[in-house]
Design an enzyme around this catalytic site. Structure first.
Site, PDB file in Angstrom:
ATOM      1  N   TYR A  47       0.851  -1.195   0.000  1.00 22.22           N
ATOM      2  CA  TYR A  47       0.000   0.000   0.000  1.00 22.22           C
ATOM      3  C   TYR A  47       0.882   1.238   0.000  1.00 22.22           C
ATOM      4  CZ  TYR A  47      -4.599  -2.034   1.197  1.00 22.22           C
ATOM      5  OH  TYR A  47      -5.799  -2.702   1.193  1.00 22.22           O
ATOM      6  N   GLU A  93      -6.605  -0.309   8.219  1.00 19.86           N
ATOM      7  CA  GLU A  93      -6.543   0.022   9.647  1.00 19.86           C
ATOM      8  C   GLU A  93      -5.515   1.156   9.856  1.00 19.86           C
ATOM      9  OE1 GLU A  93      -8.436  -2.861   8.558  1.00 19.86           O
ATOM     10  OE2 GLU A  93      -6.427  -3.693   8.777  1.00 19.86           O
ATOM     11  N   ASN A 152      -9.703   0.760  -3.695  1.00 19.56           N
ATOM     12  CA  ASN A 152      -9.590  -0.360  -2.748  1.00 19.56           C
ATOM     13  C   ASN A 152     -10.975  -0.748  -2.226  1.00 19.56           C
ATOM     14  OD1 ASN A 152      -7.373  -1.865  -1.030  1.00 19.56           O
ATOM     15  ND2 ASN A 152      -9.057  -1.380   0.346  1.00 19.56           N
ATOM     16  N   GLU A 153     -11.407  -1.951  -2.585  1.00 20.77           N
ATOM     17  CA  GLU A 153     -12.733  -2.424  -2.140  1.00 20.77           C
ATOM     18  C   GLU A 153     -13.813  -1.357  -2.349  1.00 20.77           C
ATOM     19  OE1 GLU A 153     -12.416  -3.886   1.952  1.00 20.77           O
ATOM     20  OE2 GLU A 153     -12.406  -5.898   1.107  1.00 20.77           O
ATOM     21  N   GLU A 232      -6.367 -10.632  -1.128  1.00 25.19           N
ATOM     22  CA  GLU A 232      -6.146 -10.516   0.314  1.00 25.19           C
ATOM     23  C   GLU A 232      -6.599 -11.808   0.971  1.00 25.19           C
ATOM     24  OE1 GLU A 232      -7.641  -7.024   2.222  1.00 25.19           O
ATOM     25  OE2 GLU A 232      -6.992  -5.690   0.627  1.00 25.19           O
ATOM     26  N   TYR A 297      -1.097  -8.726  13.505  1.00 28.13           N
ATOM     27  CA  TYR A 297      -2.066  -9.371  12.603  1.00 28.13           C
ATOM     28  C   TYR A 297      -2.005 -10.900  12.667  1.00 28.13           C
ATOM     29  CZ  TYR A 297      -5.369  -7.631   9.094  1.00 28.13           C
ATOM     30  OH  TYR A 297      -6.498  -7.222   8.433  1.00 28.13           O
TER      31      TYR A 297
HETATM   32  C1  LIG Z   1     -16.136  -6.172   6.968  1.00 27.62           C
HETATM   33  C2  LIG Z   1     -15.148  -5.054   6.833  1.00 27.62           C
HETATM   34  C3  LIG Z   1     -14.363  -5.156   5.550  1.00 27.62           C
HETATM   35  C4  LIG Z   1     -13.349  -4.046   5.502  1.00 27.62           C
HETATM   36  N1  LIG Z   1     -12.164  -4.538   4.820  1.00 27.62           N
HETATM   37  C5  LIG Z   1     -11.101  -4.969   5.461  1.00 27.62           C
HETATM   38  S1  LIG Z   1     -10.911  -5.154   7.151  1.00 27.62           S
HETATM   39  C6  LIG Z   1      -9.226  -5.801   7.061  1.00 27.62           C
HETATM   40  C7  LIG Z   1      -8.788  -5.582   5.615  1.00 27.62           C
HETATM   41  C8  LIG Z   1      -7.870  -4.344   5.438  1.00 27.62           C
HETATM   42  O1  LIG Z   1      -8.473  -3.201   6.008  1.00 27.62           O
HETATM   43  C9  LIG Z   1      -7.590  -4.110   3.946  1.00 27.62           C
HETATM   44  O2  LIG Z   1      -6.841  -2.926   3.780  1.00 27.62           O
HETATM   45  C10 LIG Z   1      -8.895  -3.958   3.182  1.00 27.62           C
HETATM   46  O3  LIG Z   1      -8.603  -3.839   1.794  1.00 27.62           O
HETATM   47  C11 LIG Z   1      -9.803  -5.158   3.389  1.00 27.62           C
HETATM   48  N2  LIG Z   1      -9.987  -5.310   4.830  1.00 27.62           N
END
Ligand SMILES: CCCC/N=C1\SC[C@@H]2[C@H](O)[C@H](O)[C@@H](O)CN12
Length: 633
Positions: A47, A93, A152-153, A232, A297
């Site tokens: 990242y 996070e 990202n997501e 991931e 982690y």
């Molecule tokens: C249900 C919550 C989903 C949020 N996504 C998460 S929580 C842990 C991981 C990291 O934050 C990661 O950076 C995210 O891309 C996906 N993820």
């Protein structure tokens, strides 16, 4: 060739692991990367943390800990390819999901991750500086970067702004060219993919241990002929203050990994090396989930980069699918238990204002947020001179972000907590000084609440129903305690019999010299057992937040890189916000202990956020003083 990537004309499937350069001391980058290579990984997934590279609008930092080009070149030198995830939103996070806090300075909630012009202009300016640095590192240009993630997501975000995601794709293509493989990552469900995929960008999914085939079904609906990718694969999970330490079984990981590899899919472990949220850079969840300082982690490599049984099991599994590199596994770094250090009370935080505060406060009719006064992280002090007497009235501050320690004329009176109580009864007399020390506990990094991320006091404060006007704001900087040069070097924290009842929030300090033996310094862990909640600094380095009374983290990782070998003095400063062991509530001395093993799994007591003898501080006094000058290096 269907269902496979192609690299140099040959089918290519990768096994990758996530590591974040911002979470590993840069002096240790090579150590961690070499261990990842020795595990049999083809690539690392990285990242980019926009907020560490642009601390102020238009001011950039790519040096030392922020030398991302150096980090990627190091990976290449060690034989690792790179999967780059520049975001600019990264979740992770990490504070504000990687966004710089100064985005919040402008009036109104900037709508990040949309075509909000305030966001887009800042983002475009950042990409215009950053992406050209990545172009020479692309695989097609002789570098290690084989693919680049867009956003990202995004499928998890409420906005669903396709103009934004297409704009971002176009910017990546503009700077990186048509030959780079762009991809997205979303949760493994049709719903997420419906919203998160971008025309012309390769969709991938993320999921943890379980049924890999089922998890990939959602992806197959989008690219029947394309290679399967889990971007991931959760080899562990995040930790929150007050919750049990997350653990993911090695067996479940190996079982699922075998399913993934048997399918010919590519995979990235999230995380492979987690590291640490040093300083104030932890993120948060809406509703009060606060990420702890450790980003261990439960990853295959520990926070300190130690080889774990999980690492060995994963490496052994990988060896059944590809030839491992002919290298030895680098050893875990040595740790050392430096023992107990006596901490001395120096000063209440309010009384240290001449050192940790600005030359002049910022004044305003109503409280200004941390961002509005130009501050990004940490602590800020608010002051108001009371104009009316209130024999007993409710002090109310619903806009406290996140915890506020309330004083009247330096006498501690109570805690305001956005996730707890934001009002309490107060006795105050005209002419007295109301002070509120506010802690920013980390900005939300996921979901729509990422929009409401201002810190400090973000709305009016009332007392007895009256809106209090005319405020002073003091952004605080505890690192200044180490920068005594140029200040009054005679500055001494003589704590004569305490004039007010407040020992915490207070500054405690201790000094120690490392043993005069070979191979020093070594890594260590700072055991905070007996202390409550605060911030720790060692030789001016911000080790991060501690909250052992809440857990599950009790120790802070101390990399050897922040320690000084004998005969230099190492100076530890702790800003204890609640109770110190020696402040009279117990017979314990004020000590901390440097130990050689971490404690990340203390039974969490989520209900306890501060001491139960919180308001009995009035009876306490302290009779010893510390000449802070002598402690300085
Ligand atoms: C249900 C919550 C989903 C949020 N996504 C998460 S929580 C842990 C991981 C990291 O934050 C990661 O950076 C995210 O891309 C996906 N993820």
């Amino acid at each position: 060739m269907n269902n496979t990537f192609v690299k140099d004309g040959k089918p290519f499937r990768y096994i990758s692991g996530s590591i974040h350069y911002s979470r590993v001391p840069y002096e240790y980058w090579e150590d961690r990367l070499a261990k990842m290579y020795a595990a049999g990984l083809d690539a690392i997934q990285v990242y980019v943390t926009w907020n560490t590279h642009e601390p102020s609008p238009g001011v950039y930092d790519f040096s030392h800990q922020q030398d991302v080009v150096g980090f990627l070149r190091l990976a290449q030198k060690l034989g690792l390819l790179v999967i780059l995830r520049p975001g600019p939103y990264i979740c992770a996070e990490w504070e504000y999901g990687g966004f710089p806090a100064w985005l919040l300075r402008e009036d109104g909630d900037v709508k990040v991750r949309t075509m909000d012009p305030r966001y887009i202009s800042a983002m475009d300016r950042w990409l215009n500086v950053f992406l050209p640095k990545m172009a020479p590192l692309l695989y097609v240009n002789g570098g290690p970067i084989i693919m680049v993630q867009v956003e990202n997501e995004y499928g998890s975000y409420y906005a669903n702004d396709r103009l934004y995601t297409r704009h971002l794709r176009n910017e990546f293509t503009r700077y990186l060219g048509e030959d780079v493989l762009l991809f997205t990552t979303d949760g493994d469900s049709i719903g997420y993919l419906n919203s998160g995929t971008i025309d012309g960008v390769y969709p991938t999914v993320d999921f943890g241990p379980g049924n890999a085939s089922a998890a990939f079904e959602s992806m197959k609906t989008w690219n029947i002929q394309g290679p399967l990718v889990n971007s991931e694969f959760y080899a562990g999970w995040l930790d929150l203050w007050g919750k049990a330490h997350s653990r993911t079984s090695t067996k479940s990981i190996v079982d699922t990994l075998r399913q993934i590899l048997d399918m010919g899919a590519s995979v990235n472990f999230y995380m492979f090396e987690g590291g640490t949220n040093f300083g104030y850079m932890n993120g948060a969840e809406a509703g009060g989930g606060l990420c702890i300082t450790s980003y261990d982690y439960d990853a295959p490599l520990s926070e300190a980069g130690d080889i774990t049984p999980k690492y060995l099991a994963i490496r052994d599994t990988i060896s059944k699918y590809k030839k491992l590199p002919p290298v030895k596994i680098p050893p875990s770094t040595l740790k050392y238990a430096y023992g107990t250090v006596k901490m001395a009370y120096v000063k209440g935080v309010l009384d240290a204002l001449p050192v940790i505060g600005p030359p002049q406060p910022i004044t305003s009719q109503y409280p200004l947020s941390m961002e509005q006064v130009g501050q990004n992280y940490g602590f800020i002090l608010y002051r108001h001179l009371l104009k009316t007497t209130y024999p007993s009235a409710v002090l109310k501050a619903d806009g406290i972000r996140d915890r506020g320690y309330v004083f009247v004329d330096g006498m501690f009176r109570g805690l305001l907590d956005r996730y707890g109580t934001t009002s309490f009864n107060l006795l105050a007399v005209e002419g007295q000084e109301l002070s509120i020390l506010v802690e920013n506990q980390g900005r939300i990094n996921f979901g729509s609440q990422i929009l409401n991320n201002r810190k400090g006091i973000i709305s009016s404060v009332t007392l007895g129903g009256d809106t209090l006007v005319d405020w002073q704001m003091f952004p605080l900087n505890f690192e200044r305690l180490f920068e005594m040069q140029g200040l009054d070097n005679k500055l001494r924290f003589q704590s004569a019999p305490v004039t007010h009842s407040q020992l915490s929030p207070a500054i405690y300090t201790g000094q120690f010299v490392l043993p005069n033996v070979p191979d020093m310094p070594k890594d260590t862990y700072l055991n905070m057992q007996g202390w409550f909640k605060g911030q720790a600094f060692l030789n001016g380095f911000n080790l991060g937040r501690y909250w052992p009374v809440r857990g599950p983290q009790v120790t802070l990782y101390v990399p050897k890189t922040v320690l000084k070998p004998s005969p230099a003095q190492n100076v530890l400063v702790m800003v204890e916000l609640d109770r110190a062991p020696c402040d009279g509530h117990s017979t314990e001395p004020c000590t901390v202990t440097f130990v050689e093993s971490p404690i990340l799994n203390k039974t969490a007591t989520s209900s306890v956020t501060h001491s139960d003898t919180w308001l009995d501080k009035g009876k306490l006094s302290v009779e010893y003083s510390v000449d802070f000058e002598q402690l300085l290096p």
